[in-house]
Design a protein around this motif. Structure first.
Motif, PDB file in Angstrom:
ATOM      1  N   ASP A 393       0.864  -1.200   0.163  1.00 53.17           N
ATOM      2  CA  ASP A 393      -0.137  -0.021   0.066  1.00 53.17           C
ATOM      3  C   ASP A 393       0.910   1.273   0.207  1.00 53.17           C
ATOM      4  OD1 ASP A 393      -1.925   1.879   0.108  1.00 53.17           O
ATOM      5  OD2 ASP A 393      -2.249   1.499   2.435  1.00 53.17           O
ATOM      6  N   PRO A 394       1.091   1.767  -1.254  1.00 54.10           N
ATOM      7  CA  PRO A 394       2.266   2.756  -1.064  1.00 54.10           C
ATOM      8  C   PRO A 394       1.677   4.171  -0.777  1.00 54.10           C
ATOM      9  CG  PRO A 394       2.519   1.461  -3.223  1.00 54.10           C
ATOM     10  CD  PRO A 394       1.086   0.982  -2.510  1.00 54.10           C
ATOM     11  N   ALA A 395       0.128   4.168  -0.557  1.00 55.46           N
ATOM     12  CA  ALA A 395      -0.209   5.421   0.082  1.00 55.46           C
ATOM     13  C   ALA A 395       0.256   5.912   1.302  1.00 55.46           C
ATOM     14  CB  ALA A 395      -1.834   5.396  -0.086  1.00 55.46           C
ATOM     15  N   ASP A 396       0.584   4.688   1.963  1.00 58.74           N
ATOM     16  CA  ASP A 396       1.149   5.094   3.587  1.00 58.74           C
ATOM     17  C   ASP A 396       2.369   5.819   3.520  1.00 58.74           C
ATOM     18  OD1 ASP A 396       0.982   4.628   6.262  1.00 58.74           O
ATOM     19  OD2 ASP A 396       2.411   3.130   6.269  1.00 58.74           O
ATOM     20  N   PHE A 397       3.164   5.814   2.454  1.00 59.06           N
ATOM     21  CA  PHE A 397       4.408   6.537   2.350  1.00 59.06           C
ATOM     22  C   PHE A 397       4.088   7.994   2.747  1.00 59.06           C
ATOM     23  CE2 PHE A 397       6.125   2.583   0.297  1.00 59.06           C
ATOM     24  CZ  PHE A 397       7.025   2.393   1.016  1.00 59.06           C
ATOM     25  N   GLU A 398       2.916   8.504   2.262  1.00 58.66           N
ATOM     26  CA  GLU A 398       2.649   9.942   2.520  1.00 58.66           C
ATOM     27  C   GLU A 398       2.677  10.253   4.006  1.00 58.66           C
ATOM     28  OE1 GLU A 398       1.870  12.744   0.671  1.00 58.66           O
ATOM     29  OE2 GLU A 398       1.618  11.487  -1.341  1.00 58.66           O
ATOM     30  N   ASN A 399       2.541   9.335   4.775  1.00 59.99           N
ATOM     31  CA  ASN A 399       2.367   9.662   6.409  1.00 59.99           C
ATOM     32  C   ASN A 399       3.768   9.470   6.878  1.00 59.99           C
ATOM     33  OD1 ASN A 399      -0.347   9.325   6.142  1.00 59.99           O
ATOM     34  ND2 ASN A 399      -0.414   7.323   6.214  1.00 59.99           N
ATOM     35  N   PHE A 400       4.731   9.036   6.189  1.00 58.17           N
ATOM     36  CA  PHE A 400       6.026   9.287   6.962  1.00 58.17           C
ATOM     37  C   PHE A 400       7.316   9.101   6.169  1.00 58.17           C
ATOM     38  CE2 PHE A 400       5.399   4.804   5.817  1.00 58.17           C
ATOM     39  CZ  PHE A 400       6.604   4.209   5.692  1.00 58.17           C
ATOM     40  N   PHE A 401       7.227   9.190   4.771  1.00 56.62           N
ATOM     41  CA  PHE A 401       8.295   9.114   4.218  1.00 56.62           C
ATOM     42  C   PHE A 401       8.922  10.534   3.440  1.00 56.62           C
ATOM     43  CE2 PHE A 401      10.256   7.697  -0.106  1.00 56.62           C
ATOM     44  CZ  PHE A 401      11.135   6.648   0.366  1.00 56.62           C
ATOM     45  N   TYR A 402       8.182  11.073   2.717  1.00 55.19           N
ATOM     46  CA  TYR A 402       8.415  12.253   1.916  1.00 55.19           C
ATOM     47  C   TYR A 402       8.682  13.473   2.659  1.00 55.19           C
ATOM     48  CZ  TYR A 402       6.144   9.307  -1.495  1.00 55.19           C
ATOM     49  OH  TYR A 402       5.504   8.321  -2.083  1.00 55.19           O
TER      50      TYR A 402
END
Length: 415
Positions: A393-402
């Motif tokens: 679920d790549p949408a989760d990267f919005e929460n902690f990655f960018y």
């Protein structure tokens, strides 16, 4: 009964054709090869599919190889220590493995696409084995309610204009080289645990290793992604499969010796077990206009083609097919006009945009906060697990990655 033409027999085209068929649509599928030609041909991809994409196949009861394919339970990341390509424990600056909430699987597309194509024909679908040109579609568009283009290469793609706002790269960002092998030994630290291994060699490229099921049974894929012009960009023009494997192993010995030590006895699965190439990641306008005025809708990597560095291609293809299937069924007997086509693509883009953003970020040199995140995962198993599950679920990267601040806050909350 509504008549639908699907051009292209890959993950998305076949999944969509079989899904429509199961809902009573009259479906014609165009493929440029027969099932036997696909099965005995070259490998086409690396296709590691994560839980959500696999579930779309289960929902359509197309998971024919689920019991045979290795169950991939984790995703490991290793980063080569800067300048240290000497044997010994200093080889890796980072080395960890995260556990997936639901297992992943890879089935060689030669096995899957040939099997699905035969199933489609057995269930009464019309299969046309013929390469399609724009002129052919012009003719067909008058006799079908909807034409879907799921053939990601060749002349047909030129009907779909590049979207420059969503396509930051004009050139390929990696040179790709794949080898399917038997005889790879287990990782010493987790001998009974199947995982995708992502080995990052800063400034050079990446080596991915994943268990798969191929035409000759369980195997492993060795997959180099080289920065163009760098030391891994040496496969262009290599036609001999044995030479391709030999180069793959030489580069492993030099840049990822911890992986090379379990690869000393490997051999190619078959003469078609290698693949090399490159392409620019591109998002395109989803609606193609035919010379006679008809419209066609682009599917999966025809309209959103990402570099395989994040392993999302077949996952995205499966998610696109599922989204389009739902939109077609909901449309009932109303026309498949341009407005519907654009809203259907937008439904897919809601998930695909996260894949594109993440993939394009992974192609660039990592900023400091990302290095901190990948480093912290080695000490904090929960961070490793979350990173691994981002592949599903790549949408989760919005929460902690960018965003460096979000990354910092997340790591502080986990420490």
């Amino acid at each position: 009964m509504r008549k639908i033409l699907v051009v292209g027999a890959g993950q998305s085209g076949l999944q969509l054709a079989l899904g429509l068929q199961s809902h009573g649509y009259e479906v014609t599928l165009m493929s440029n090869r027969t099932a036997d030609e696909i099965r005995s041909g070259r490998v086409m991809s690396t296709q590691c599919m994560f839980d959500t994409a696999l579930q779309h196949e289960r929902d359509l009861q197309l998971n024919f190889w689920e019991s045979q394919a290795p169950k991939i339970e984790g995703l490991g990341v290793s980063v080569a220590a800067p300048g240290s390509f000497d044997p010994g424990p200093s080889q890796r600056a980072i080395d960890w493995v995260g556990r997936l909430d639901g297992y992943a699987q890879s089935v060689d597309q030669r096995v899957k696409m040939a099997g699905w194509m035969e199933t489609f024909a057995q269930r009464g679908g019309q299969l046309v084995v013929h390469g399609a040109a724009v002129g052919d579609l012009d003719y067909f568009s008058r006799t079908y309610d909807l034409v879907l283009v799921a053939a990601g290469k060749g002349e047909l793609v030129s009907m779909f204009a590049r979207d420059p706002e969503r396509s930051p790269y004009a050139e390929p960002q990696r040179a790709l080289a794949v080898a399917y092998v038997h005889g790879l030994g287990p990782r010493a630290e987790h001998p009974d645990f199947h995982a995708v291994r992502c080995n990052l060699v800063p400034g050079v490229g990446e080596l991915f290793i994943m268990p798969t099921l191929t035409t000759s049974g369980p195997a492993d894929i060795l997959f180099w992604e080289g920065i163009p012009g760098g030391p891994l960009d040496v496969f262009n023009g290599v036609k001999d499969p044995a030479e391709h494997l030999s180069l793959t192993l030489e580069l492993m010995e030099k840049f990822t010796p911890w992986e090379y030590e379990r690869a000393t006895k490997v051999e190619l699965t078959d003469a078609g077990g290698t693949l090399a190439g490159r392409y620019a990641p591109t998002v395109r306008n989803p609606v193609g206009r035919l010379p006679g005025g008809g419209l066609v809708l682009g599917v999966a990597d025809v309209v959103v083609a990402n570099d395989p560095i994040t392993g999302q291609g077949s996952n995205s293809a499966s998610k696109c097919a599922a989204a389009y299937l739902a939109s077609i069924i909901e449309r009932e007997d109303k026309p498949f006009d341009e407005e519907w086509m654009r809203s259907t693509f937008d439904r897919y883009w809601a998930t695909a945009q996260h894949v594109t953003k993440w993939t394009n970020a992974m192609l660039a040199p990592p900023p400091e906060h990302i290095l901190n995140l990948i480093g912290a995962a080695g000490q904090l198993p929960a961070v490793a697990d979350r990173f691994a599950n981002g592949f599903n679920d790549p949408a989760d990267f919005e929460n902690f990655f960018y965003d460096p601040e979000k990354t910092q806050a997340y790591l502080a909350s986990m420490a």
